[in-house]
Design a protein around this motif. Structure first.
Motif, PDB file in Angstrom:
ATOM      1  N   PRO A 375      51.149  67.219  51.547  1.00  0.00           N
ATOM      2  CA  PRO A 375      51.648  66.071  52.311  1.00  0.00           C
ATOM      3  C   PRO A 375      51.914  66.460  53.767  1.00  0.00           C
ATOM      4  O   PRO A 375      52.502  67.500  54.048  1.00  0.00           O
ATOM      5  N   GLY A 376      51.430  65.635  54.691  1.00  0.00           N
ATOM      6  CA  GLY A 376      51.638  65.900  56.125  1.00  0.00           C
ATOM      7  C   GLY A 376      50.643  66.893  56.711  1.00  0.00           C
ATOM      8  O   GLY A 376      50.605  67.105  57.919  1.00  0.00           O
ATOM      9  N   GLY A 377      49.835  67.510  55.864  1.00  0.00           N
ATOM     10  CA  GLY A 377      48.882  68.510  56.366  1.00  0.00           C
ATOM     11  C   GLY A 377      47.632  67.857  56.944  1.00  0.00           C
ATOM     12  O   GLY A 377      47.284  66.733  56.589  1.00  0.00           O
ATOM     13  N   VAL A 378      46.969  68.556  57.864  1.00  0.00           N
ATOM     14  CA  VAL A 378      45.706  68.085  58.433  1.00  0.00           C
ATOM     15  C   VAL A 378      44.664  69.171  58.187  1.00  0.00           C
ATOM     16  O   VAL A 378      44.934  70.351  58.383  1.00  0.00           O
ATOM     17  N   PHE A 379      43.492  68.748  57.731  1.00  0.00           N
ATOM     18  CA  PHE A 379      42.445  69.703  57.361  1.00  0.00           C
ATOM     19  C   PHE A 379      41.143  69.241  58.026  1.00  0.00           C
ATOM     20  O   PHE A 379      40.596  68.205  57.676  1.00  0.00           O
ATOM     21  N   LEU A 380      40.691  70.023  59.019  1.00  0.00           N
ATOM     22  CA  LEU A 380      39.436  69.721  59.718  1.00  0.00           C
ATOM     23  C   LEU A 380      38.387  70.714  59.236  1.00  0.00           C
ATOM     24  O   LEU A 380      38.656  71.925  59.175  1.00  0.00           O
ATOM     25  N   ARG A 381      37.201  70.203  58.916  1.00  0.00           N
ATOM     26  CA  ARG A 381      36.132  71.116  58.481  1.00  0.00           C
ATOM     27  C   ARG A 381      34.929  70.918  59.385  1.00  0.00           C
ATOM     28  O   ARG A 381      34.461  69.788  59.569  1.00  0.00           O
ATOM     29  N   ALA A 401      35.812  80.755  64.379  1.00  0.00           N
ATOM     30  CA  ALA A 401      36.891  79.777  64.154  1.00  0.00           C
ATOM     31  C   ALA A 401      37.363  79.208  65.490  1.00  0.00           C
ATOM     32  O   ALA A 401      37.639  78.008  65.612  1.00  0.00           O
ATOM     33  N   GLU A 402      37.435  80.067  66.509  1.00  0.00           N
ATOM     34  CA  GLU A 402      37.889  79.609  67.831  1.00  0.00           C
ATOM     35  C   GLU A 402      36.859  78.649  68.450  1.00  0.00           C
ATOM     36  O   GLU A 402      37.219  77.636  69.048  1.00  0.00           O
ATOM     37  N   ALA A 403      35.576  78.956  68.252  1.00  0.00           N
ATOM     38  CA  ALA A 403      34.532  78.049  68.768  1.00  0.00           C
ATOM     39  C   ALA A 403      34.663  76.680  68.108  1.00  0.00           C
ATOM     40  O   ALA A 403      34.544  75.639  68.772  1.00  0.00           O
ATOM     41  N   ALA A 404      34.955  76.668  66.810  1.00  0.00           N
ATOM     42  CA  ALA A 404      35.112  75.383  66.106  1.00  0.00           C
ATOM     43  C   ALA A 404      36.356  74.660  66.613  1.00  0.00           C
ATOM     44  O   ALA A 404      36.338  73.449  66.854  1.00  0.00           O
ATOM     45  N   ARG A 405      37.445  75.407  66.799  1.00  0.00           N
ATOM     46  CA  ARG A 405      38.687  74.768  67.278  1.00  0.00           C
ATOM     47  C   ARG A 405      38.461  74.111  68.640  1.00  0.00           C
ATOM     48  O   ARG A 405      38.871  72.972  68.875  1.00  0.00           O
ATOM     49  N   GLN A 407      35.630  73.047  69.850  1.00  0.00           N
ATOM     50  CA  GLN A 407      34.765  71.871  69.674  1.00  0.00           C
ATOM     51  C   GLN A 407      35.588  70.661  69.228  1.00  0.00           C
ATOM     52  O   GLN A 407      35.419  69.567  69.747  1.00  0.00           O
ATOM     53  N   PHE A 408      36.474  70.884  68.263  1.00  0.00           N
ATOM     54  CA  PHE A 408      37.320  69.772  67.802  1.00  0.00           C
ATOM     55  C   PHE A 408      38.210  69.293  68.955  1.00  0.00           C
ATOM     56  O   PHE A 408      38.427  68.088  69.130  1.00  0.00           O
ATOM     57  N   ALA A 409      38.715  70.238  69.764  1.00  0.00           N
ATOM     58  CA  ALA A 409      39.634  69.868  70.858  1.00  0.00           C
ATOM     59  C   ALA A 409      38.930  68.991  71.893  1.00  0.00           C
ATOM     60  O   ALA A 409      39.535  68.091  72.478  1.00  0.00           O
ATOM     61  N   LYS A 410      37.637  69.247  72.120  1.00  0.00           N
ATOM     62  CA  LYS A 410      36.876  68.438  73.071  1.00  0.00           C
ATOM     63  C   LYS A 410      36.857  66.972  72.662  1.00  0.00           C
ATOM     64  O   LYS A 410      36.850  66.065  73.472  1.00  0.00           O
ATOM     65  N   LEU A 411      36.831  66.768  71.349  1.00  0.00           N
ATOM     66  CA  LEU A 411      36.669  65.404  70.822  1.00  0.00           C
ATOM     67  C   LEU A 411      37.998  64.743  70.464  1.00  0.00           C
ATOM     68  O   LEU A 411      38.115  63.519  70.514  1.00  0.00           O
ATOM     69  N   LEU A 412      38.994  65.566  70.081  1.00  0.00           N
ATOM     70  CA  LEU A 412      40.239  64.984  69.557  1.00  0.00           C
ATOM     71  C   LEU A 412      41.415  65.147  70.510  1.00  0.00           C
ATOM     72  O   LEU A 412      42.485  64.627  70.239  1.00  0.00           O
ATOM     73  N   GLY A 413      41.247  65.914  71.587  1.00  0.00           N
ATOM     74  CA  GLY A 413      42.409  66.268  72.410  1.00  0.00           C
ATOM     75  C   GLY A 413      42.976  67.577  71.892  1.00  0.00           C
ATOM     76  O   GLY A 413      42.367  68.217  71.017  1.00  0.00           O
ATOM     77  N   PRO A 414      44.166  68.000  72.387  1.00  0.00           N
ATOM     78  CA  PRO A 414      44.666  69.340  72.054  1.00  0.00           C
ATOM     79  C   PRO A 414      44.692  69.632  70.549  1.00  0.00           C
ATOM     80  O   PRO A 414      45.137  68.807  69.770  1.00  0.00           O
ATOM     81  N   VAL A 415      44.146  70.790  70.192  1.00  0.00           N
ATOM     82  CA  VAL A 415      44.160  71.245  68.789  1.00  0.00           C
ATOM     83  C   VAL A 415      44.883  72.592  68.763  1.00  0.00           C
ATOM     84  O   VAL A 415      44.397  73.566  69.336  1.00  0.00           O
ATOM     85  N   PRO A 416      46.066  72.656  68.130  1.00  0.00           N
ATOM     86  CA  PRO A 416      46.813  73.935  68.106  1.00  0.00           C
ATOM     87  C   PRO A 416      46.107  74.963  67.231  1.00  0.00           C
ATOM     88  O   PRO A 416      45.126  74.643  66.561  1.00  0.00           O
ATOM     89  N   ARG A 417      46.628  76.190  67.250  1.00  0.00           N
ATOM     90  CA  ARG A 417      46.064  77.214  66.349  1.00  0.00           C
ATOM     91  C   ARG A 417      46.350  76.793  64.903  1.00  0.00           C
ATOM     92  O   ARG A 417      47.453  76.344  64.600  1.00  0.00           O
ATOM     93  N   PRO A 418      45.361  76.944  64.024  1.00  0.00           N
ATOM     94  CA  PRO A 418      45.582  76.504  62.639  1.00  0.00           C
ATOM     95  C   PRO A 418      46.471  77.473  61.864  1.00  0.00           C
ATOM     96  O   PRO A 418      46.564  78.647  62.224  1.00  0.00           O
ATOM     97  N   ASP A 419      47.095  76.984  60.808  1.00  0.00           N
ATOM     98  CA  ASP A 419      47.865  77.863  59.922  1.00  0.00           C
ATOM     99  C   ASP A 419      46.928  78.716  59.077  1.00  0.00           C
ATOM    100  O   ASP A 419      47.240  79.848  58.735  1.00  0.00           O
ATOM    101  N   HIS A 420      45.785  78.130  58.716  1.00  0.00           N
ATOM    102  CA  HIS A 420      44.767  78.893  57.985  1.00  0.00           C
ATOM    103  C   HIS A 420      43.406  78.557  58.557  1.00  0.00           C
ATOM    104  O   HIS A 420      43.124  77.386  58.806  1.00  0.00           O
ATOM    105  N   ALA A 421      42.580  79.573  58.759  1.00  0.00           N
ATOM    106  CA  ALA A 421      41.191  79.327  59.163  1.00  0.00           C
ATOM    107  C   ALA A 421      40.299  80.089  58.194  1.00  0.00           C
ATOM    108  O   ALA A 421      40.552  81.257  57.884  1.00  0.00           O
ATOM    109  N   VAL A 422      39.290  79.398  57.679  1.00  0.00           N
ATOM    110  CA  VAL A 422      38.334  80.045  56.764  1.00  0.00           C
ATOM    111  C   VAL A 422      36.950  79.876  57.376  1.00  0.00           C
ATOM    112  O   VAL A 422      36.587  78.777  57.790  1.00  0.00           O
ATOM    113  N   VAL A 423      36.191  80.966  57.454  1.00  0.00           N
ATOM    114  CA  VAL A 423      34.826  80.908  57.989  1.00  0.00           C
ATOM    115  C   VAL A 423      33.890  81.382  56.887  1.00  0.00           C
ATOM    116  O   VAL A 423      34.121  82.431  56.272  1.00  0.00           O
TER     117      VAL A 423
END
Ligand SMILES: Cc1cc2nc3c(=O)[nH]c(=O)nc-3n(C[C@H](O)[C@H](O)[C@H](O)COP(=O)(O)OP(=O)(O)OC[C@H]3O[C@@H](n4cnc5c(N)ncnc54)[C@H](O)[C@@H]3O)c2cc1C
Length: 484
Positions: A375-381, A401-405, A407-423
């Motif tokens: 609940p309350g979590g956000v998961f971008l893939r 993972a940083e390249a993906a972050r 890319q998401f930031a370009k489209l969504l606005g600021p994206v903080p560092r994730p709690d978990h990143a899986v590549v």
């Protein structure tokens, strides 16, 4: 003590091989042995769990209107695990510049079923909208054209996705919608992918009705009139797709699964087959009464070449690579994100050629399947494919993972560092069905009749989606050793 049961080897424990072994295990007259090169079962099916996030690093679901995967899950006692996409927020976006522009509502892949969203969509020019509007009225002309092509070039006539879609909806809609869709699903290119293979239902519709829009709208009308509610588009398992693999493995006879066992070669041995195992060095090849090859196309091709070079040559297909990046956010980090309502976005493939590797697609996983995040979590893939994936294969996980972050930031606005990143890297995982694929597969089936006791199954033949693989593996086994 000898057994009169037939020994059958299944080579490769991806979804196709697991289903093939399971089907064989139901037969008391057969003794299946599953040989898997890696230390893990499932091939590209893989689920990871972290702090309430369920991360699929390969497929995340299957399309609900194809029943084989659901029926298999039910047969394995997983009926209560089935969950469906949250279609209340079903919306996909296309990337234009650095903006997410919604796809018009009511699209069935690239075929509209409602006019108003097409007329109002900023994605299309006046010409593109007119091309859509005029398509149903061109049904007779389109049908005649399809029949003329069959007459001139035979039933096996095939063409690239681009020319098929352009004939119906014009060049702009093809570029805008078909290009990103096919890149996002197949990691493929509309100039080389076979319409007959990847758009088979639409090709059949063209041959029957001419128009693609008219039958889609008529079907919707019938559903409405008969009070049939549309079913959720995607189905998956609450605990993740690996559960299906675990259940299949548990249903196999004890000792029948051999991990870390790479098959190096295949040859005829009397009425059966002999398999040489890479780890066995100079050891004696192992004999089986029958063999199911459920390996990726390039491996199957290499194994088949000494046995039947013409059949093997039909498997000389490209396979593109994919890199999947999961970014999971909880608490503070999740609260900072502003993600629009929807399932995710597709990126026009030409952009992936740019300096900075671009995602081909992104999924808002916690909206598509709310059970995938706490609940309350956000998961971008994110999905890197096409030209970007081979370039990034050697990068460290953190850099990907940083390249993906970013890319998401370009489209969504600021994206903080994730709690978990899986590549997760999946080299050569998406076979490309090039123009002529259906005809090549028919020729291959003919050649296989010359090789009794050998079957091929997996994503190189009749579809890459999980339902197609389940169905294909079941069919391959029943054709190989018909039950008596
Ligand atoms: C990133 C990604 C996302 C996807 N998303 C979806 C989705 O959402 N929905 C969907 O329906 N489909 C999806 N697909 C497609 C689907 O996941 C694949 O087509 C399918 O899982 C492939 O299964 P397979 O059994 O044919 O092959 P694989 O999974 O490739 O398995 C082949 C197995 O053979 C083994 N092997 C190879 N060589 C040898 C050898 N010499 N000896 C023994 N073993 C060997 C490999 O180690 C592997 O385990 C996706 C695919 C990818 C890559």
């Amino acid at each position: 003590m000898t057994s009169d049961r037939k020994r059958v080897a299944v080579v490769g424990a991806g979804m196709a091989g697991m289903v093939a072994a399971y089907e064989l295990s139901k037969r008391p007259d057969l003794d299946p042995v599953l040989l898997e090169a890696s230390g893990r079962l499932g091939g590209t099916v893989e689920t990871m769990h972290a702090d309430g996030f369920t991360v699929e690093t390969g497929p995340d679901s299957w399309v609900s209107d194809k029943s084989a995967a659901r029926e298999l899950a039910e047969a394995l006692g997983l009926g209560s695990e089935l969950i469906y996409s949250n279609d209340a927020v079903r919306r996909n976006y296309l990337v234009r510049g650095d903006q997410l522009v919604p796809m018009p509502d009511g699209m069935r892949m690239m075929v509209p079923t409602r006019w108003l969203p097409i007329l109002e969509s900023p994605l299309f020019s006046h010409e593109a909208r007119m091309a859509y509007l005029l398509e149903p009225g061109r049904a007779a002309e389109l049908k005649a054209e399809a029949q003329a092509q069959i007459q001139a070039r035979g039933e096996d006539f095939d063409e690239p996705v681009r020319s098929f879609i352009t004939r119906h909806f014009g060049p702009e809609a093809t570029e805008t919608v078909a290009g990103p869709l096919l890149a996002g699903v197949f990691g493929g290119d509309i100039d080389t992918l076979s319409a007959g293979a990847v758009l088979a239902p639409f090709v059949r519709q063209e041959r029957e009705h001419g128009s693609l829009i008219a039958p889609a709208m008529a079907q919707l009308e019938r559903d409405r009139a008969e009070g049939r509610a549309p079913e959720p588009v995607f189905t998956t398992l609450r605990s993740g797709l690996s559960t299906l693999i675990e259940r299949l493995a548990a249903a196999l006879p004890a000792g029948s699964i051999r991990r870390g066992t790479e098959v190096a070669s295949l040859r005829r041995c009397g009425t059966g087959w002999a398999l040489a195992l890479a780890a066995a060095g100079t050891g004696k090849p192992e004999r089986f009464d029958a063999v199911v090859l459920a390996t990726p196309a390039h491996v199957t091709r290499a194994l088949l070449t000494p046995v039947h070079p013409e059949a093997a040559a039909l498997l000389a297909m490209e396979a593109t690579s994919a890199i999947v990046v999961a970014l999971c956010f909880a608490g503070e980090a999740a609260a900072q994100l502003r993600v629009p309502r929807g399932f995710g976005f597709l990126v026009p493939p030409g952009r992936a050629l740019s300096e900075e590797p671009e995602l081909l697609a992104g999924t808002f996983m916690d909206q598509k399947f709310p059970h995938r995040a706490p609940p309350g979590g956000v998961f971008l893939r994110g999905f890197f494919g096409g030209h970007a994936a081979p370039r990034m294969m050697g990068w460290e996980d953190g850099r990907i993972a940083e390249a993906a972050r970013l890319q998401f930031a370009k489209l969504l606005g600021p994206v903080p560092r994730p709690d978990h990143a899986v590549v997760r890297r999946w080299p050569r995982s998406l076979p490309q069905y090039a123009v002529g694929h259906p005809a090549r597969m028919r020729v291959l089936s003919g050649y296989l009749r010359e090789l009794p006791g050998l079957a091929l199954t997996g994503n190189a033949y009749h579809g890459v989606g999980l339902p197609a693989l389940v169905h294909g593996a079941q069919k391959a086994v029943s054709a190989l050793l018909p039950a008596t």
